[in-house]
Design an enzyme around this catalytic site. Structure first.
Site, PDB file in Angstrom:
ATOM      1  N   LEU A   1       3.155   4.479  -0.374  1.00 48.09           N
ATOM      2  CA  LEU A   1       4.408   4.759  -1.076  1.00 48.09           C
ATOM      3  C   LEU A   1       5.120   3.472  -1.469  1.00 48.09           C
ATOM      4  O   LEU A   1       5.756   3.406  -2.524  1.00 48.09           O
ATOM      5  CB  LEU A   1       5.318   5.615  -0.196  1.00 48.09           C
ATOM      6  CG  LEU A   1       4.762   6.959   0.282  1.00 48.09           C
ATOM      7  CD1 LEU A   1       5.815   7.726   1.075  1.00 48.09           C
ATOM      8  CD2 LEU A   1       4.272   7.797  -0.889  1.00 48.09           C
TER       9      LEU A   1
ATOM     10  N   LYS B   1      12.134   8.675  13.019  1.00 43.06           N
ATOM     11  CA  LYS B   1      12.527   9.149  11.698  1.00 43.06           C
ATOM     12  C   LYS B   1      13.850   9.902  11.747  1.00 43.06           C
ATOM     13  O   LYS B   1      14.644   9.861  10.802  1.00 43.06           O
ATOM     14  CB  LYS B   1      11.419  10.027  11.110  1.00 43.06           C
ATOM     15  CG  LYS B   1      10.132   9.263  10.816  1.00 43.06           C
ATOM     16  CD  LYS B   1      10.374   8.078   9.885  1.00 43.06           C
ATOM     17  CE  LYS B   1       9.089   7.375   9.485  1.00 43.06           C
ATOM     18  NZ  LYS B   1       9.316   6.256   8.539  1.00 43.06           N
TER      19      LYS B   1
ATOM     20  N   ASP C   1       5.176  -7.594   3.799  1.00 36.43           N
ATOM     21  CA  ASP C   1       4.097  -6.787   4.368  1.00 36.43           C
ATOM     22  C   ASP C   1       3.176  -7.686   5.181  1.00 36.43           C
ATOM     23  O   ASP C   1       3.141  -8.903   4.972  1.00 36.43           O
ATOM     24  CB  ASP C   1       3.306  -6.108   3.245  1.00 36.43           C
ATOM     25  CG  ASP C   1       2.577  -4.846   3.705  1.00 36.43           C
ATOM     26  OD1 ASP C   1       1.962  -4.873   4.783  1.00 36.43           O
ATOM     27  OD2 ASP C   1       2.609  -3.842   2.970  1.00 36.43           O
TER      28      ASP C   1
ATOM     29  N   SER D   1      11.306  11.163   7.217  1.00 39.45           N
ATOM     30  CA  SER D   1      10.128  12.029   7.120  1.00 39.45           C
ATOM     31  C   SER D   1      10.575  13.461   7.355  1.00 39.45           C
ATOM     32  O   SER D   1      11.635  13.716   7.960  1.00 39.45           O
ATOM     33  CB  SER D   1       9.091  11.630   8.181  1.00 39.45           C
ATOM     34  OG  SER D   1       8.121  12.637   8.369  1.00 39.45           O
TER      35      SER D   1
ATOM     36  N   ASP E   1       5.267  -9.589   9.740  1.00 44.95           N
ATOM     37  CA  ASP E   1       5.126  -8.535  10.737  1.00 44.95           C
ATOM     38  C   ASP E   1       6.527  -7.985  10.971  1.00 44.95           C
ATOM     39  O   ASP E   1       7.397  -8.689  11.485  1.00 44.95           O
ATOM     40  CB  ASP E   1       4.528  -9.109  12.024  1.00 44.95           C
ATOM     41  CG  ASP E   1       4.299  -8.055  13.103  1.00 44.95           C
ATOM     42  OD1 ASP E   1       4.956  -6.995  13.048  1.00 44.95           O
ATOM     43  OD2 ASP E   1       3.484  -8.307  14.009  1.00 44.95           O
TER      44      ASP E   1
ATOM     45  N   TYR F   1       7.261   9.546  16.881  1.00 43.29           N
ATOM     46  CA  TYR F   1       7.403   9.412  15.431  1.00 43.29           C
ATOM     47  C   TYR F   1       8.656  10.135  14.948  1.00 43.29           C
ATOM     48  O   TYR F   1       9.469   9.580  14.191  1.00 43.29           O
ATOM     49  CB  TYR F   1       6.158   9.970  14.758  1.00 43.29           C
ATOM     50  CG  TYR F   1       6.186   9.916  13.244  1.00 43.29           C
ATOM     51  CD1 TYR F   1       6.077   8.698  12.579  1.00 43.29           C
ATOM     52  CD2 TYR F   1       6.313  11.080  12.488  1.00 43.29           C
ATOM     53  CE1 TYR F   1       6.094   8.642  11.197  1.00 43.29           C
ATOM     54  CE2 TYR F   1       6.325  11.033  11.108  1.00 43.29           C
ATOM     55  CZ  TYR F   1       6.223   9.815  10.462  1.00 43.29           C
ATOM     56  OH  TYR F   1       6.248   9.761   9.094  1.00 43.29           O
TER      57      TYR F   1
ATOM     58  N   SER G   1       0.840  -1.198   0.000  1.00 45.48           N
ATOM     59  CA  SER G   1       0.000   0.000   0.000  1.00 45.48           C
ATOM     60  C   SER G   1       0.874   1.247   0.000  1.00 45.48           C
ATOM     61  O   SER G   1       2.083   1.184   0.252  1.00 45.48           O
ATOM     62  CB  SER G   1      -0.922   0.024   1.233  1.00 45.48           C
ATOM     63  OG  SER G   1      -0.150   0.063   2.422  1.00 45.48           O
TER      64      SER G   1
ATOM     65  N   CYS H   1       9.909   0.681   3.246  1.00 45.82           N
ATOM     66  CA  CYS H   1       8.734   1.560   3.269  1.00 45.82           C
ATOM     67  C   CYS H   1       7.769   1.258   4.411  1.00 45.82           C
ATOM     68  O   CYS H   1       6.821   2.028   4.621  1.00 45.82           O
ATOM     69  CB  CYS H   1       7.982   1.466   1.944  1.00 45.82           C
ATOM     70  SG  CYS H   1       8.883   2.160   0.547  1.00 45.82           S
TER      71      CYS H   1
ATOM     72  N   PHE I   1       2.408  13.830   2.009  1.00 45.90           N
ATOM     73  CA  PHE I   1       2.000  13.138   0.789  1.00 45.90           C
ATOM     74  C   PHE I   1       0.534  12.730   0.877  1.00 45.90           C
ATOM     75  O   PHE I   1      -0.005  12.512   1.963  1.00 45.90           O
ATOM     76  CB  PHE I   1       2.872  11.887   0.579  1.00 45.90           C
ATOM     77  CG  PHE I   1       4.097  12.146  -0.252  1.00 45.90           C
ATOM     78  CD1 PHE I   1       4.239  11.577  -1.503  1.00 45.90           C
ATOM     79  CD2 PHE I   1       5.095  12.984   0.218  1.00 45.90           C
ATOM     80  CE1 PHE I   1       5.361  11.823  -2.274  1.00 45.90           C
ATOM     81  CE2 PHE I   1       6.216  13.244  -0.539  1.00 45.90           C
ATOM     82  CZ  PHE I   1       6.346  12.660  -1.796  1.00 45.90           C
TER      83      PHE I   1
END
Length: 260
Positions: free
Chosen positions: A17, A168, A36, A151, A56, A164, A15, A87, A197
């Site tokens: 990007l 990153k 995934d 990010s 996972d 988060y 899914s 990703c 995005f």
């Protein structure tokens, strides 16, 4: 690096990007191993050039199995491993103290690190064991490329993004030392840091929030990034041998505002 007839592991490839990257790689005649939790959509059917391994990214044993199965698959197809595009990720949100002055939940912090940081680290290190054995190509003797995803929050995290942004920022910081570690093996490492995005997450934002991001954070183009623009950036990273050890901002010159 030549993309055609090389195999790339794409985590989170079902899914967003990651999926756009998978589709672009397939258009470039690559082989893709999708790692995934959920299978890819029907328009990316598992076939001679696509493999899917349910994984996972927080479970080490599952990552190990996916890497080993991918390597076995490359021996059947004759398309050697070319790299990893990390990703898989989660966008969590919680303030360090909530409205009742209760501290940030430790389990949310640990989950965010497990997916965004440790998952990236584990998949990369386990795949590298096999990537460094691939026959080098071209005048530079290149073997492959590791792509990590940071990010804009790694540079200017917003309120509620402590966990988060920490993950990153850490991913951003890994690129140069890892590139230096792997120079002797002919493996490059590049991190991409997307801005805002179009995604399932941003589509679910209230229109007021979307407008605030566009009005206060974007420069040109005055829109959110598109998944295929991320995928094209991945392709450029793979093909341009002189980009290494860098974090590439993909933001249209935008900067996340301090407050929405």
């Amino acid at each position: 690096m030549k993309i055609e007839n090389r195999t790339f592991i794409v985590s989170g490839g079902s899914s967003g990007l990651g999926l756009a990257t998978v589709q672009d790689l397939l258009n470039s005649k690559a082989y893709v191993s999708i790692v995934d939790r959920t299978p890819p959509p029907s328009d990316v059917a598992v076939n001679a050039t696509v493999a899917y391994f349910q994984t996972d990214i927080t479970e080490l044993a599952e990552i190990e199995r996916a890497v080993e199965q991918t390597v076995s698959w490359t021996k059947k197809t004759g398309a050697p491993l070319g790299g990893v595009i990390n990703c898989a990720g989660v966008a969590t949100a919680a303030k360090i103290l909530d409205a009742n002055n209760e501290p940030h939940a430790l389990d949310l912090w640990e989950f965010t690190i497990a997916v965004n940081l440790t998952g990236t680290f584990n998949l990369t290190r386990l795949a590298l064991k096999h990537l460094v054995d691939v026959k080098p190509e071209g005048g530079d003797g290149e073997r492959g490329v590791i792509v990590m995803v940071a990010s804009a929050a790694a540079f200017e995290g917003q309120p509620g993004q402590t966990a988060y942004a920490a993950t990153k920022g850490a991913v951003r910081s890994m690129a140069l030392p890892m590139a230096r570690d792997l120079a002797r093996h002919g493996v490059r490492v590049v991190t991409i840091a997307p801005g805002v995005f179009e995604s399932s997450m941003t589509k679910s934002m209230p229109e007021r929030t979307r407008k605030s991001l566009k009005d206060s954070g974007l420069v040109f183009p005055r829109r959110f990034g598109l998944a295929d623009e991320f995928a094209k950036t991945v392709r450029w990273v793979l093909e341009c041998a002189y980009v290494n050890g860098e974090t590439v901002r993909l933001s249209g010159a935008g900067r996340l505002p301090g407050k929405l």
